[in-house]
Design a protein around this motif. Sequence first.
Motif, PDB file in Angstrom:
ATOM      1  N   ASP A   1       0.854  -1.182   0.000  1.00 45.95           N
ATOM      2  CA  ASP A   1       0.000   0.000   0.000  1.00 45.95           C
ATOM      3  C   ASP A   1       0.892   1.234   0.000  1.00 45.95           C
ATOM      4  O   ASP A   1       1.779   1.376   0.846  1.00 45.95           O
ATOM      5  CB  ASP A   1      -0.887  -0.014   1.247  1.00 45.95           C
ATOM      6  N   VAL A   2       0.679   2.133  -0.949  1.00 42.14           N
ATOM      7  CA  VAL A   2       1.567   3.295  -1.064  1.00 42.14           C
ATOM      8  C   VAL A   2       1.573   4.127   0.211  1.00 42.14           C
ATOM      9  O   VAL A   2       2.597   4.725   0.566  1.00 42.14           O
ATOM     10  CB  VAL A   2       1.172   4.153  -2.293  1.00 42.14           C
TER      11      VAL A   2
ATOM     12  N   ALA B   1       1.802   9.681 -11.784  1.00 44.35           N
ATOM     13  CA  ALA B   1       0.801   9.106 -10.890  1.00 44.35           C
ATOM     14  C   ALA B   1      -0.526   8.943 -11.618  1.00 44.35           C
ATOM     15  O   ALA B   1      -1.084   9.919 -12.119  1.00 44.35           O
ATOM     16  CB  ALA B   1       0.625   9.976  -9.652  1.00 44.35           C
TER      17      ALA B   1
ATOM     18  N   PRO C   1      -3.638   7.565 -10.238  1.00 42.53           N
ATOM     19  CA  PRO C   1      -4.396   7.018  -9.118  1.00 42.53           C
ATOM     20  C   PRO C   1      -5.800   6.611  -9.541  1.00 42.53           C
ATOM     21  O   PRO C   1      -6.253   6.962 -10.640  1.00 42.53           O
ATOM     22  CB  PRO C   1      -4.449   8.201  -8.141  1.00 42.53           C
TER      23      PRO C   1
ATOM     24  N   PHE D   1       1.265   4.269  -8.223  1.00 43.26           N
ATOM     25  CA  PHE D   1       0.087   3.442  -8.511  1.00 43.26           C
ATOM     26  C   PHE D   1       0.389   2.669  -9.791  1.00 43.26           C
ATOM     27  O   PHE D   1      -0.207   2.911 -10.839  1.00 43.26           O
ATOM     28  CB  PHE D   1      -1.160   4.314  -8.669  1.00 43.26           C
TER      29      PHE D   1
ATOM     30  N   GLU E   1       2.778  -0.839  -6.067  1.00 38.69           N
ATOM     31  CA  GLU E   1       1.450  -1.360  -6.405  1.00 38.69           C
ATOM     32  C   GLU E   1       0.988  -2.300  -5.293  1.00 38.69           C
ATOM     33  O   GLU E   1       1.743  -3.172  -4.850  1.00 38.69           O
ATOM     34  CB  GLU E   1       1.503  -2.104  -7.741  1.00 38.69           C
TER      35      GLU E   1
END
Length: 308
Positions: free
Chosen positions: A46-47, A64, A66, A251, A272
């Motif tokens: 999880d970022v 990014a 997202p 992401f 990811e």
Amino acid sequence: MTKPRAPRNRTITLSEAERARYAARLLRLDGPVALPDVLDRTICQDVFEILDWLPARSVDLLFADPPYNLAKSFNDRAFVPLPADEYEAWLDAWLARLVPALKPTASVYLCGDWRSSAAIQRAAERLFTVRSRITWEREKGRGARHNWKNASEDIWFCTVSDDYHFDVDAVKLKRRVVAPYTDGAGRPKDWDDSAGGRFRLTHPSNLWTDLTVPFWSMPENTDHPTQKPEKLLAKILLASSRPGDVVLDPFLGSGTTSVVAKKLGRHFVGVEIDADYCCLAEKRLDLAAQNPRIQGYDDGVFWERNAK
């Protein structure tokens, strides 16, 4: 049961043996790291867990993509739409914490659609200098009986400072000549006459109509629901990074950013949360080592869609 694929379907998939092999290559962080520890690696996490652990001032280009503020499923995870102000707060929650990882000369590209674009602009303006909004045509999409068909997406181009890299010559578009002007001696004026036709190199604009969203017959296609074209990432990486630069994608999805970085001689750090998508990214990286071609990018220039 999984529906059998057509014989000519080239979608990249994983066997159980491949899934196990590639899973062993994935990285998980448990604290701050130095750049060599994460360079050219896929972080399966999880970022939000790793934002504060990335090496400071190490990233030349942030891309990014997202989750948009839409109801969308990513394997067994789903993004639930938020009120506009809450989605903006969600963007702030990860974007602001990535700033320390960026070099003062870094460029930033943030993806969204028309619903999320305003929130992205406001979040970006608090942290960066916004340079442009790219709109690209996504020819896929369902028609609407009582609205215009949604067939475009946005990418906000920002920089950390006024000192940034942009190579316009690396991203010129090769277009067919409609009006072949000549000089006084009858020679081509700003265009080339070749066996393949008459073409002109043109400066890139912030309206991109030469992209094809990956589909089943393309060798880069995966089952990721929002996969970006390799050609799109190639435009961004060639314009806003140099060979050897570090590209961060928080992401990563099925790995397009990492794959294009490898094909173009850049370093990457990909994050990811989904293990299957991470494994797909690793398989695509192996395939990129065998074939570095990017569809639509040949001879050092980008070709308009279906021109070659």
